[in-house]
Design a protein around this motif. Structure first.
Motif, PDB file in Angstrom:
ATOM      1  N   GLY A 119      -8.103   5.251   2.578  1.00  0.00           N
ATOM      2  CA  GLY A 119      -6.792   5.691   2.959  1.00  0.00           C
ATOM      3  C   GLY A 119      -5.783   4.904   2.460  1.00  0.00           C
ATOM      4  N   TRP A 120      -4.316   5.450   2.632  1.00  0.00           N
ATOM      5  CA  TRP A 120      -3.161   4.780   2.176  1.00  0.00           C
ATOM      6  C   TRP A 120      -2.416   4.445   3.272  1.00  0.00           C
ATOM      7  CZ3 TRP A 120      -1.779   9.027  -1.990  1.00  0.00           C
ATOM      8  CH2 TRP A 120      -2.394   8.884  -2.914  1.00  0.00           C
ATOM      9  N   LYS A 121      -1.648   3.202   3.040  1.00  0.00           N
ATOM     10  CA  LYS A 121      -0.517   2.595   3.824  1.00  0.00           C
ATOM     11  C   LYS A 121       0.883   2.754   2.917  1.00  0.00           C
ATOM     12  CE  LYS A 121      -1.348  -2.245   2.659  1.00  0.00           C
ATOM     13  NZ  LYS A 121      -1.719  -3.578   3.194  1.00  0.00           N
ATOM     14  N   LEU A 122       1.901   2.401   3.603  1.00  0.00           N
ATOM     15  CA  LEU A 122       3.205   2.438   2.938  1.00  0.00           C
ATOM     16  C   LEU A 122       3.244   0.921   2.240  1.00  0.00           C
ATOM     17  CD1 LEU A 122       5.532   4.111   5.760  1.00  0.00           C
ATOM     18  CD2 LEU A 122       4.333   5.327   3.679  1.00  0.00           C
ATOM     19  N   ASP A 123       4.478   1.138   1.490  1.00  0.00           N
ATOM     20  CA  ASP A 123       4.616   0.014   0.749  1.00  0.00           C
ATOM     21  C   ASP A 123       3.436  -0.534  -0.042  1.00  0.00           C
ATOM     22  OD1 ASP A 123       6.972  -0.005   2.290  1.00  0.00           O
ATOM     23  OD2 ASP A 123       6.133  -1.184   3.918  1.00  0.00           O
ATOM     24  N   GLU A 124       3.555  -1.867  -0.667  1.00  0.00           N
ATOM     25  CA  GLU A 124       2.707  -2.260  -1.438  1.00  0.00           C
ATOM     26  C   GLU A 124       1.098  -2.770  -1.003  1.00  0.00           C
ATOM     27  OE1 GLU A 124       2.332  -6.640  -3.371  1.00  0.00           O
ATOM     28  OE2 GLU A 124       4.008  -5.709  -4.048  1.00  0.00           O
ATOM     29  N   THR A 125       0.283  -2.024  -1.909  1.00  0.00           N
ATOM     30  CA  THR A 125      -1.045  -2.179  -1.716  1.00  0.00           C
ATOM     31  C   THR A 125      -1.619  -2.998  -3.032  1.00  0.00           C
ATOM     32  OG1 THR A 125      -1.331  -0.493  -0.176  1.00  0.00           O
ATOM     33  CG2 THR A 125      -3.262  -1.053  -1.456  1.00  0.00           C
ATOM     34  N   ILE A 126      -2.461  -4.017  -2.760  1.00  0.00           N
ATOM     35  CA  ILE A 126      -3.402  -4.368  -4.115  1.00  0.00           C
ATOM     36  C   ILE A 126      -4.820  -4.368  -3.617  1.00  0.00           C
ATOM     37  CG2 ILE A 126      -3.696  -6.535  -5.491  1.00  0.00           C
ATOM     38  CD1 ILE A 126      -0.879  -7.399  -5.110  1.00  0.00           C
ATOM     39  N   TYR A 127      -5.522  -3.748  -4.370  1.00  0.00           N
ATOM     40  CA  TYR A 127      -6.854  -3.627  -4.178  1.00  0.00           C
ATOM     41  C   TYR A 127      -7.601  -3.749  -5.301  1.00  0.00           C
ATOM     42  CZ  TYR A 127     -11.119  -1.425  -2.087  1.00  0.00           C
ATOM     43  OH  TYR A 127     -12.570  -1.201  -1.807  1.00  0.00           O
ATOM     44  N   GLY A 129      -7.421  -5.821  -7.499  1.00  0.00           N
ATOM     45  CA  GLY A 129      -6.594  -6.415  -8.512  1.00  0.00           C
ATOM     46  C   GLY A 129      -5.522  -5.196  -9.164  1.00  0.00           C
ATOM     47  N   ILE A 130      -5.806  -3.869  -8.466  1.00  0.00           N
ATOM     48  CA  ILE A 130      -4.776  -2.793  -8.853  1.00  0.00           C
ATOM     49  C   ILE A 130      -4.035  -2.625  -7.666  1.00  0.00           C
ATOM     50  CG2 ILE A 130      -4.709  -0.392  -9.100  1.00  0.00           C
ATOM     51  CD1 ILE A 130      -6.378  -1.928 -11.392  1.00  0.00           C
ATOM     52  N   LYS A 131      -2.538  -2.407  -8.350  1.00  0.00           N
ATOM     53  CA  LYS A 131      -1.463  -2.408  -7.114  1.00  0.00           C
ATOM     54  C   LYS A 131      -0.847  -1.147  -7.281  1.00  0.00           C
ATOM     55  CE  LYS A 131       3.177  -4.607  -6.738  1.00  0.00           C
ATOM     56  NZ  LYS A 131       4.197  -5.348  -7.440  1.00  0.00           N
ATOM     57  N   TRP A 132      -0.342  -0.583  -6.010  1.00  0.00           N
ATOM     58  CA  TRP A 132       0.426   0.501  -6.281  1.00  0.00           C
ATOM     59  C   TRP A 132       1.338   0.252  -4.949  1.00  0.00           C
ATOM     60  CZ3 TRP A 132      -4.831   0.700  -5.104  1.00  0.00           C
ATOM     61  CH2 TRP A 132      -5.191   0.836  -3.745  1.00  0.00           C
ATOM     62  N   ASN A 133       2.396   1.342  -4.811  1.00  0.00           N
ATOM     63  CA  ASN A 133       3.483   1.092  -3.893  1.00  0.00           C
ATOM     64  C   ASN A 133       3.966   2.606  -3.533  1.00  0.00           C
ATOM     65  OD1 ASN A 133       5.442  -0.454  -2.323  1.00  0.00           O
ATOM     66  ND2 ASN A 133       7.088   0.638  -3.328  1.00  0.00           N
ATOM     67  N   ILE A 134       3.846   2.891  -1.996  1.00  0.00           N
ATOM     68  CA  ILE A 134       4.231   3.974  -1.410  1.00  0.00           C
ATOM     69  C   ILE A 134       5.367   4.102  -0.573  1.00  0.00           C
ATOM     70  CG2 ILE A 134       3.311   6.026   0.061  1.00  0.00           C
ATOM     71  CD1 ILE A 134       0.500   5.364  -0.654  1.00  0.00           C
ATOM     72  N   LYS A 135       6.326   4.828  -1.062  1.00  0.00           N
ATOM     73  CA  LYS A 135       7.645   4.941  -0.423  1.00  0.00           C
ATOM     74  C   LYS A 135       7.810   6.633   0.343  1.00  0.00           C
ATOM     75  CE  LYS A 135      10.009   1.629  -3.353  1.00  0.00           C
ATOM     76  NZ  LYS A 135      10.994   1.541  -4.339  1.00  0.00           N
ATOM     77  N   ILE A 136       8.213   6.567   1.361  1.00  0.00           N
ATOM     78  CA  ILE A 136       8.621   7.944   2.169  1.00  0.00           C
ATOM     79  C   ILE A 136       9.826   8.318   1.413  1.00  0.00           C
ATOM     80  CG2 ILE A 136       9.074   9.149   4.201  1.00  0.00           C
ATOM     81  CD1 ILE A 136       6.999   7.793   5.491  1.00  0.00           C
ATOM     82  N   THR A 153      -2.446  -3.183 -13.213  1.00  0.00           N
ATOM     83  CA  THR A 153      -2.521  -4.620 -13.409  1.00  0.00           C
ATOM     84  C   THR A 153      -1.202  -5.254 -13.853  1.00  0.00           C
ATOM     85  OG1 THR A 153      -3.529  -4.330 -15.648  1.00  0.00           O
ATOM     86  CG2 THR A 153      -5.128  -4.577 -13.660  1.00  0.00           C
ATOM     87  N   SER A 154      -0.203  -4.426 -13.853  1.00  0.00           N
ATOM     88  CA  SER A 154       1.015  -4.550 -14.680  1.00  0.00           C
ATOM     89  C   SER A 154       2.020  -5.010 -13.673  1.00  0.00           C
ATOM     90  CB  SER A 154       1.692  -3.476 -15.589  1.00  0.00           C
ATOM     91  OG  SER A 154       2.765  -3.734 -15.824  1.00  0.00           O
ATOM     92  N   ALA A 155       3.253  -5.576 -14.111  1.00  0.00           N
ATOM     93  CA  ALA A 155       4.145  -5.940 -13.062  1.00  0.00           C
ATOM     94  C   ALA A 155       5.390  -4.894 -12.984  1.00  0.00           C
ATOM     95  CB  ALA A 155       5.042  -7.356 -13.487  1.00  0.00           C
ATOM     96  N   GLU A 156       5.141  -3.847 -14.018  1.00  0.00           N
ATOM     97  CA  GLU A 156       6.028  -2.852 -14.150  1.00  0.00           C
ATOM     98  C   GLU A 156       5.181  -1.516 -13.651  1.00  0.00           C
ATOM     99  OE1 GLU A 156       9.149  -3.244 -14.581  1.00  0.00           O
ATOM    100  OE2 GLU A 156       8.870  -5.405 -15.070  1.00  0.00           O
ATOM    101  N   ILE A 157       6.057  -0.579 -13.167  1.00  0.00           N
ATOM    102  CA  ILE A 157       5.409   0.789 -12.765  1.00  0.00           C
ATOM    103  C   ILE A 157       5.275   1.516 -13.801  1.00  0.00           C
ATOM    104  CG2 ILE A 157       6.057   2.912 -11.627  1.00  0.00           C
ATOM    105  CD1 ILE A 157       8.095   1.553  -9.871  1.00  0.00           C
ATOM    106  N   GLU A 158       3.940   1.939 -13.815  1.00  0.00           N
ATOM    107  CA  GLU A 158       3.237   2.655 -15.116  1.00  0.00           C
ATOM    108  C   GLU A 158       3.470   4.018 -14.961  1.00  0.00           C
ATOM    109  OE1 GLU A 158      -0.756   1.999 -15.900  1.00  0.00           O
ATOM    110  OE2 GLU A 158      -0.696  -0.276 -15.696  1.00  0.00           O
ATOM    111  N   TYR A 159       3.405   4.493 -13.484  1.00  0.00           N
ATOM    112  CA  TYR A 159       3.945   5.831 -13.556  1.00  0.00           C
ATOM    113  C   TYR A 159       4.063   6.309 -12.054  1.00  0.00           C
ATOM    114  CZ  TYR A 159      -1.141   6.718 -12.143  1.00  0.00           C
ATOM    115  OH  TYR A 159      -2.194   6.497 -11.540  1.00  0.00           O
TER     116      TYR A 159
END
Length: 209
Positions: A119-127, A129-136, A153-159
């Protein structure tokens, strides 16, 4: 006599314009009040919070914020599936209004050998070593839209992918900015392992089935 008639007409005009002005003032007051109310943060149950910033900010979230979630409040605990394909190309979906956890959506990928649930949660997740962020981005009683920002693994948004879930006539319409589009129906499956046609189920972080 003419003077009396003229005076009578003047009185009628005065009364008419007074009424018109009163109606205009009343209408402007109602519109102003409506505009002010639209700028007040309101919970899913209708409680107003004048001290909070305007609704341009999304307050839906875990903890105290769950009372602000319109879509998740209405569809809390509901499960949706591709009824025409048991082993769907896309996961079964369960929504949660952050009930007993920080996750708002969970996916069940069914396979005849090994099935996965996460599942997913809001805001930042690191799993791993992989990072993503979810915003409503949009939260209405029948529409939920959010951005999935992938960093890897980057500090910048890839997509960024925007996900949209909308319930229309009892069906869940799903679409993304990547061109995906599916329609789900309410699920009646029993998701206990012994009832699913699968070899094993791997429960990953965020599984709320």
């Amino acid at each position: 006599m003419k003077k009396l008639h003229l005076l009578h007409l003047l009185c009628l005009f005065f009364i008419f314009f007074s009424c018109m002005k009163s109606n205009i003032d009343s209408s402007e007051s109602e519109q102003s009040e409506l505009s002010e109310n639209q700028d007040i943060v309101t919970s899913a149950s209708g409680v107003q919070y004048p001290s909070l910033d305007p609704p341009s900010h999304q307050y839906c979230g875990a903890g105290w914020g769950r009372k602000m979630c319109r879509f998740l409040s209405k569809y809390d605990g509901t499960i949706w599936t591709d009824a025409e394909n048991y082993y769907s190309n896309f996961s079964d979906i369960k929504f949660s209004n952050f009930t007993d956890n920080e996750y708002f959506i969970s996916f069940f990928n069914l396979d005849s050998i090994t099935s996965y649930c996460d599942g997913w949660k809001l805001d930042e997740t690191i799993y791993n070593g992989i990072k993503w962020n979810i915003k409503i981005k949009k939260d209405e009683f029948d529409v939920l839209k959010f951005d999935y920002e992938y960093y890897g693994t980057s500090a910048e948004i890839e997509y960024t992918i925007t996900y949209k879930y909308e319930v229309i006539d009892g069906l869940l319409h799903f679409s993304t900015t990547e061109g995906q589009a599916y329609i789900f129906t309410p699920s009646e499956r029993n998701y206990a392992e012994e009832f699913l046609d699968t070899g094993e189920i791997i429960y990953l972080e965020g599984c709320i089935f």
